[in-house]
Design a protein around this motif. Structure first.
Motif, PDB file in Angstrom:
ATOM      1  N   GLY A  26      28.695  93.215  50.275  1.00 24.97           N
ATOM      2  CA  GLY A  26      27.820  92.528  51.239  1.00 24.97           C
ATOM      3  C   GLY A  26      27.737  93.000  52.732  1.00 24.97           C
ATOM      4  O   GLY A  26      26.076  92.347  53.045  1.00 24.97           O
ATOM      5  N   LEU A  27      28.175  93.522  53.089  1.00 28.69           N
ATOM      6  CA  LEU A  27      28.100  94.065  54.356  1.00 28.69           C
ATOM      7  C   LEU A  27      27.109  94.148  55.001  1.00 28.69           C
ATOM      8  O   LEU A  27      26.210  93.993  55.966  1.00 28.69           O
ATOM      9  N   PRO A  28      26.150  95.354  54.347  1.00 27.52           N
ATOM     10  CA  PRO A  28      25.084  95.622  55.100  1.00 27.52           C
ATOM     11  C   PRO A  28      24.188  94.863  55.047  1.00 27.52           C
ATOM     12  O   PRO A  28      23.122  95.505  56.167  1.00 27.52           O
ATOM     13  N   GLY A  29      23.835  93.740  54.477  1.00 30.43           N
ATOM     14  CA  GLY A  29      23.348  92.785  54.225  1.00 30.43           C
ATOM     15  C   GLY A  29      23.557  91.917  55.355  1.00 30.43           C
ATOM     16  O   GLY A  29      23.116  90.506  54.809  1.00 30.43           O
ATOM     17  N   ALA A  32      33.535  93.923  65.043  1.00 34.45           N
ATOM     18  CA  ALA A  32      35.316  94.018  65.425  1.00 34.45           C
ATOM     19  C   ALA A  32      36.308  94.811  64.648  1.00 34.45           C
ATOM     20  O   ALA A  32      37.194  94.878  64.873  1.00 34.45           O
ATOM     21  N   GLU A  33      35.991  94.519  62.946  1.00 34.72           N
ATOM     22  CA  GLU A  33      37.514  94.602  62.679  1.00 34.72           C
ATOM     23  C   GLU A  33      37.128  96.462  61.812  1.00 34.72           C
ATOM     24  O   GLU A  33      37.630  96.268  61.457  1.00 34.72           O
ATOM     25  N   CYS A  34      35.355  96.068  62.483  1.00 30.47           N
ATOM     26  CA  CYS A  34      35.050  97.957  61.878  1.00 30.47           C
ATOM     27  C   CYS A  34      35.929  98.743  63.110  1.00 30.47           C
ATOM     28  O   CYS A  34      36.498 100.065  62.197  1.00 30.47           O
ATOM     29  N   GLY A  35      36.420  98.112  63.963  1.00 29.79           N
ATOM     30  CA  GLY A  35      36.330  98.506  65.257  1.00 29.79           C
ATOM     31  C   GLY A  35      38.012  99.238  64.908  1.00 29.79           C
ATOM     32  O   GLY A  35      38.578 100.201  65.263  1.00 29.79           O
ATOM     33  N   ARG A  36      38.835  97.848  64.082  1.00 28.57           N
ATOM     34  CA  ARG A  36      40.422  97.695  64.154  1.00 28.57           C
ATOM     35  C   ARG A  36      40.513  98.760  63.227  1.00 28.57           C
ATOM     36  O   ARG A  36      41.211  99.544  63.118  1.00 28.57           O
ATOM     37  N   ALA A  37      39.660  99.159  62.095  1.00 29.71           N
ATOM     38  CA  ALA A  37      39.017 100.053  60.890  1.00 29.71           C
ATOM     39  C   ALA A  37      39.780 100.858  61.336  1.00 29.71           C
ATOM     40  O   ALA A  37      39.542 101.846  60.402  1.00 29.71           O
ATOM     41  N   ALA A  62      34.351 105.188  60.149  1.00 29.69           N
ATOM     42  CA  ALA A  62      33.388 106.118  59.749  1.00 29.69           C
ATOM     43  C   ALA A  62      31.952 105.567  59.391  1.00 29.69           C
ATOM     44  O   ALA A  62      30.936 106.042  60.039  1.00 29.69           O
ATOM     45  N   GLU A  63      32.520 104.745  58.478  1.00 30.38           N
ATOM     46  CA  GLU A  63      30.827 104.731  57.281  1.00 30.38           C
ATOM     47  C   GLU A  63      29.476 104.535  58.675  1.00 30.38           C
ATOM     48  O   GLU A  63      29.564 103.129  59.827  1.00 30.38           O
ATOM     49  N   PRO A  64      28.560 104.272  58.493  1.00 28.64           N
ATOM     50  CA  PRO A  64      27.613 103.835  59.758  1.00 28.64           C
ATOM     51  C   PRO A  64      27.042 102.527  59.019  1.00 28.64           C
ATOM     52  O   PRO A  64      25.719 101.751  59.322  1.00 28.64           O
ATOM     53  N   LEU A  65      27.742 101.213  59.141  1.00 29.38           N
ATOM     54  CA  LEU A  65      27.770 100.437  58.548  1.00 29.38           C
ATOM     55  C   LEU A  65      27.533  99.350  59.922  1.00 29.38           C
ATOM     56  O   LEU A  65      25.446  99.046  60.069  1.00 29.38           O
ATOM     57  N   VAL A  66      27.618  99.773  60.747  1.00 28.97           N
ATOM     58  CA  VAL A  66      27.454  99.180  62.732  1.00 28.97           C
ATOM     59  C   VAL A  66      26.218  98.938  63.416  1.00 28.97           C
ATOM     60  O   VAL A  66      25.223  97.840  63.130  1.00 28.97           O
ATOM     61  N   ASP A  67      25.651 100.511  62.712  1.00 31.42           N
ATOM     62  CA  ASP A  67      24.603 100.642  63.757  1.00 31.42           C
ATOM     63  C   ASP A  67      23.363 100.356  62.372  1.00 31.42           C
ATOM     64  O   ASP A  67      22.223  99.804  62.850  1.00 31.42           O
ATOM     65  N   THR A  68      23.182 100.741  61.179  1.00 26.65           N
ATOM     66  CA  THR A  68      22.132 100.109  60.620  1.00 26.65           C
ATOM     67  C   THR A  68      22.105  98.562  60.452  1.00 26.65           C
ATOM     68  O   THR A  68      21.031  98.104  60.114  1.00 26.65           O
ATOM     69  N   ALA A  69      23.522  98.215  60.234  1.00 29.90           N
ATOM     70  CA  ALA A  69      23.310  96.434  59.875  1.00 29.90           C
ATOM     71  C   ALA A  69      23.730  95.589  60.473  1.00 29.90           C
ATOM     72  O   ALA A  69      22.674  94.408  60.535  1.00 29.90           O
ATOM     73  N   MET A 112      19.680 103.858  58.952  1.00 31.20           N
ATOM     74  CA  MET A 112      18.901 104.345  59.618  1.00 31.20           C
ATOM     75  C   MET A 112      19.251 104.849  61.712  1.00 31.20           C
ATOM     76  O   MET A 112      20.212 103.299  61.325  1.00 31.20           O
ATOM     77  N   PRO A 113      19.490 105.949  61.794  1.00 31.63           N
ATOM     78  CA  PRO A 113      20.430 106.157  62.787  1.00 31.63           C
ATOM     79  C   PRO A 113      19.281 105.763  63.639  1.00 31.63           C
ATOM     80  O   PRO A 113      18.288 105.768  63.677  1.00 31.63           O
ATOM     81  N   LEU A 114      19.926 105.169  64.465  1.00 38.69           N
ATOM     82  CA  LEU A 114      18.978 104.897  65.877  1.00 38.69           C
ATOM     83  C   LEU A 114      19.085 105.984  66.837  1.00 38.69           C
ATOM     84  O   LEU A 114      19.625 106.195  67.610  1.00 38.69           O
ATOM     85  N   ASP A 115      17.910 105.660  67.482  1.00 47.43           N
ATOM     86  CA  ASP A 115      17.166 107.014  68.933  1.00 47.43           C
ATOM     87  C   ASP A 115      17.584 105.983  69.670  1.00 47.43           C
ATOM     88  O   ASP A 115      16.168 105.990  69.691  1.00 47.43           O
ATOM     89  N   HIS A 116      17.520 105.870  70.630  1.00 50.09           N
ATOM     90  CA  HIS A 116      17.368 105.560  71.885  1.00 50.09           C
ATOM     91  C   HIS A 116      18.086 106.288  73.487  1.00 50.09           C
ATOM     92  O   HIS A 116      18.631 107.012  73.387  1.00 50.09           O
ATOM     93  N   LYS A 117      16.997 106.591  74.410  1.00 51.59           N
ATOM     94  CA  LYS A 117      17.097 107.072  75.222  1.00 51.59           C
ATOM     95  C   LYS A 117      18.317 107.732  76.015  1.00 51.59           C
ATOM     96  O   LYS A 117      18.690 107.765  76.145  1.00 51.59           O
TER      97      LYS A 117
END
Length: 310
Positions: free
Chosen positions: A50-53, A75-80, A83-90, A116-121
């Motif tokens: 359920g992490l994406p939601g 933080a747990e994603c960093g610990r592990a 590679a998956e785009p969970l943090v940026d998207t969710a 969702m890729p994030l495109d910031h200047k």
């Protein structure tokens, strides 16, 4: 005033940590590095948890939790070294979409059908985008060139910086664990190198920086949840504190490994390179230092013990 994390937050964090420890170890990172950096099975596992939601409202099929909850999981994603785009998207895109009233994709994100890729200047690149591929210092990050119409939305920048800071404290935790374990098994002069005061002092100094950075990150997440005026300053503080702690921990871990941490044969390099990448993401050290300096000098940020807890 209660500053401790709740039992629910601790339980959620521990559950995610246990999941990653059993499914996303160094052998997985090496397998991904030898392939295309992504594994649908890993993403499906995140979806099943359920992490994406996590931040998607319940009405859209999500859990409806807060940014502080997401920061703990980041933080747990960093610990592990996920590679998956969970943090940026969710944890970055979802709250940004909600803040802008764009809810059409939330259900698809919660179900894992859409990222969702994030495109910031401020970045000058896009993670997991569809454009021209760029090389990253981190072998598990898939970067592409930015578009000409990249946004400069400050709220998106703050969300990205906050979640980068959260990942950095998790990365630093992982590097600390690896350095300590190596210090226990590497013998010199007839005893483990961890028995020498010089090694202990290096580890203690880096650990203090890390432990001081963690509450700064959690405070920044709470400030954004509360929508206080000084939230972006707390985010910049978090990015600086977490980045400095991760950099110090990386240097310490490398030194304890006798510089072997630079080599591909030692697992440490995955976390070290991820820390370098995230330290430069969503605003450089100079950018965030200037935001804090400007706020203090201009008088828009009250400082001192009387204003510590707004």
């Amino acid at each position: 005033m209660e500053f401790l994390l709740t039992e629910d937050q601790l339980t959620l964090t521990e559950g995610v940590r246990e999941y990653f420890s059993g499914t996303h170890g160094p052998e997985v990172l090496r397998r991904l590095d030898e392939g295309d950096n992504r594994d649908p099975a890993i993403w499906q596992g995140l979806v099943e948890m359920g992490l994406p939601g996590l931040l998607v409202p319940e009405a859209e099929g999500g859990l409806g939790l807060k940014l502080l909850d997401a920061a703990l999981i980041a933080a747990e994603c960093g610990r592990a070294c996920l590679a998956e785009p969970l943090v940026d998207t969710a944890f970055v895109a979802v709250p940004w979409l909600i803040a802008n009233g764009n809810t059409a994709d939330l259900a698809a994100i919660a179900s894992g059908e859409k990222t969702m890729p994030l495109d910031h200047k401020i970045n000058g690149w896009v993670a997991d985008g569809d454009g021209f591929p760029w090389q990253s210092v981190d072998p598990l990050r898939n970067l592409t060139a930015p578009s000409v119409d990249a946004t400069d939305d400050p709220h998106l920048l703050n969300l990205g910086a906050l979640m980068s800071a959260a990942q950095l404290v998790g990365i630093a935790d992982a590097m600390l664990e690896q350095a300590v374990e190596y210090a226990k098994v590497r013998n010199q002069f007839g005893q483990p190198i961890g028995a020498f005061q010089a090694v202990k002092h290096h580890l203690a100094k880096a650990t203090v920086a890390l432990e001081f950075a963690k509450p700064v990150v959690w405070r920044a997440a709470q400030a954004m949840d509360d929508g206080i005026d000084s939230a972006q300053i707390h985010v910049s503080h978090a990015k600086l504190a977490a980045g400095d702690a991760a950099l110090q921990m990386a240097e310490t871990a490398i030194q304890i490994h006798g510089a072997m941490g630079y080599t591909y044969e030692v697992d440490l390099h995955f976390w070290m390179k991820r820390s370098w990448a995230l330290i430069g993401a969503w605003g450089s050290r100079a950018f965030h230092s200037k935001r804090i300096d400007d706020a203090v000098i201009a008088g828009s940020l009250d400082i001192g013990p009387a204003h510590t807890f707004a």
